[in-house]
Design a protein around this motif. Sequence first.
Motif, PDB file in Angstrom:
ATOM      1  N   ASN A 165     -33.959  -8.070 -92.967  1.00 55.47           N
ATOM      2  CA  ASN A 165     -33.416  -8.129 -91.619  1.00 55.47           C
ATOM      3  C   ASN A 165     -33.912  -6.958 -90.766  1.00 55.47           C
ATOM      4  N   HIS A 175     -28.126 -15.676 -87.202  1.00 53.60           N
ATOM      5  CA  HIS A 175     -28.119 -15.785 -88.660  1.00 53.60           C
ATOM      6  C   HIS A 175     -27.264 -14.662 -89.236  1.00 53.60           C
ATOM      7  N   ASN A 176     -26.985 -14.749 -90.537  1.00 58.73           N
ATOM      8  CA  ASN A 176     -26.289 -13.651 -91.213  1.00 58.73           C
ATOM      9  C   ASN A 176     -27.051 -13.230 -92.468  1.00 58.73           C
ATOM     10  N   LEU A 177     -28.364 -13.401 -92.454  1.00 53.71           N
ATOM     11  CA  LEU A 177     -29.191 -13.082 -93.605  1.00 53.71           C
ATOM     12  C   LEU A 177     -29.557 -11.601 -93.611  1.00 53.71           C
ATOM     13  N   ILE A 465     -28.139 -24.649 -91.969  1.00 53.93           N
ATOM     14  CA  ILE A 465     -29.346 -24.452 -91.171  1.00 53.93           C
ATOM     15  C   ILE A 465     -29.638 -25.720 -90.365  1.00 53.93           C
ATOM     16  N   LEU A 475     -35.351 -19.751 -90.151  1.00 56.63           N
ATOM     17  CA  LEU A 475     -34.279 -19.070 -90.872  1.00 56.63           C
ATOM     18  C   LEU A 475     -33.496 -18.112 -89.988  1.00 56.63           C
ATOM     19  N   TRP A 476     -33.968 -17.847 -88.789  1.00 57.40           N
ATOM     20  CA  TRP A 476     -33.180 -16.999 -87.892  1.00 57.40           C
ATOM     21  C   TRP A 476     -31.972 -17.765 -87.334  1.00 57.40           C
ATOM     22  N   TYR A 477     -31.859 -19.048 -87.674  1.00 53.32           N
ATOM     23  CA  TYR A 477     -30.653 -19.814 -87.351  1.00 53.32           C
ATOM     24  C   TYR A 477     -29.804 -20.086 -88.599  1.00 53.32           C
ATOM     25  N   ALA A 478     -30.243 -19.618 -89.755  1.00 58.17           N
ATOM     26  CA  ALA A 478     -29.578 -19.944 -91.015  1.00 58.17           C
ATOM     27  C   ALA A 478     -28.398 -19.023 -91.279  1.00 58.17           C
ATOM     28  N   LYS A 479     -27.393 -19.584 -91.944  1.00 60.54           N
ATOM     29  CA  LYS A 479     -26.223 -18.802 -92.355  1.00 60.54           C
ATOM     30  C   LYS A 479     -25.869 -19.123 -93.798  1.00 60.54           C
TER      31      LYS A 479
END
Length: 482
Positions: A165, A175-177, A465, A475-479
């Motif tokens: 990140n 996202h929360n990655l 996602i 993946l910047w929209y993935a949680k």
Amino acid sequence: MTDSFTNIFTHHIYEPLVRYDADLKIEPALATSWEVLEPTRVRFKLREGVTFQGGETFGADDVQMSLMRAVDPKSPLRGNLPGLTAVEIVDDLTVDLILAGPTPLLNNYLTNVFIMDKGWLETHNAVAPIDASQGEEGYTTNNANGTGPFKLESRRPDALNVLVNNEGWWDTPQHNLTRIEHTPIGSDATRVAALLSGEIDLIEPAPLQDADRIEGTEGVHMLQNPGLRSIMMGINMGDELVDGNVDGNPLKDLRVRQAMYHALNMDLIRDRIMRGKSRVTGSLIAPEVKGFSEAMDERLAYDPEKAKALLTEAGYPDGFAFNLNCPNDRYVNDEGICQAMAAMLAQAGFQPRLVTEPRQMHFQKVDNRQVDVFMLGWATLPMLDGFSVLSAMLATPGGEYGTFTPNGYSNAKVDELTKAVAVEIDEEKRQALMQEALMLAKSDIPWLPLHQQPLSWAARDTVEIPQAADDLVRLWYAKIKK
């Protein structure tokens, strides 16, 4: 490399001036606004307060160098920004893009051109672009310094690529990655096993033949939706086969290409290989893409006897040998499709030699025109417009045109229409010009259209996602759900 997978992976690290959101609508990124001052001059206001991951301040000089680097004659990205002749700096946060003529798809193009730090490029002797298709490597091959949501921690192209990140990202994360580990796995069975065992969280593509097994396993699920990506086979129309057993090149003969077309039973491939999920097509673009028409969607009928007759008429009653090149880890069931096609072509009198390889090896051969009949998937990115196919796959190679046009193919009228589409601002006229050009090329058969593939991903139930129609994993929209 310019394939979609490489571009979307890079997009996690670098950013363009404008970008597609989760619904494939263009929105500001490193530019906050833009204005057409005149048909050949567009002014972009740049975002203030952005820093590169190395700590450098983002500004107009970075945009100037990055865009001109992208259109360098040696750059594999030059076709992504046709018509750009110069970038003029107005002030630290303002640039003017100077164009050769009106460019109706300018922002669409810009979504796929990433901004790099000028000083970083100069320090590492990386101002000149490299051409990975020629096996070239440079500092930027294994190092990165972008403004995007993630930073490159380590890179082993065929084993493991790690992103972490970017705490200093200018945007508000959706996202929360904290860490992304990308593991290339060519084998469908191994990829599915890794998902089911919990070793990995998301696979793309997910093999359709394993969909029922995946859905029947606790803790995982399929993500399937209609897709934009058209799968097709390009045909070498040069003077010689790359690897044949006859003099000259029989593929230059339209009757031979028609015979190939008649040999393919795409309904059977849809039902058996694609589990009924693909959309059989006669078009190189999906119905949702601008420029599509019902007429271009019609296919030559499956008729192996007619295929044999055409081969005989062309002077090849016993067929001829050639390589049928396909990736085995890029498209949904790509290897299975090609195995089926090889059998169909053999039944119709051809002598195909199936060659399946990992995507990197396959596309290096494609880029260097070391293929006779080869698989390619095209989602018309970054344009989402039929001009993408016309300019990159059907125009006579030269300058920014014809990057993927099959060897030897050239149609002067298609070229004329393509260049007219490039500058036509009136949308109705553009559509008509595109459709005329695509229909002309369709009758030449430089490409054998197969189908629009479905989106097929699989993930653990803890992964949330969005799945956009362009089949790119953002993946910047993935949680990860707690």
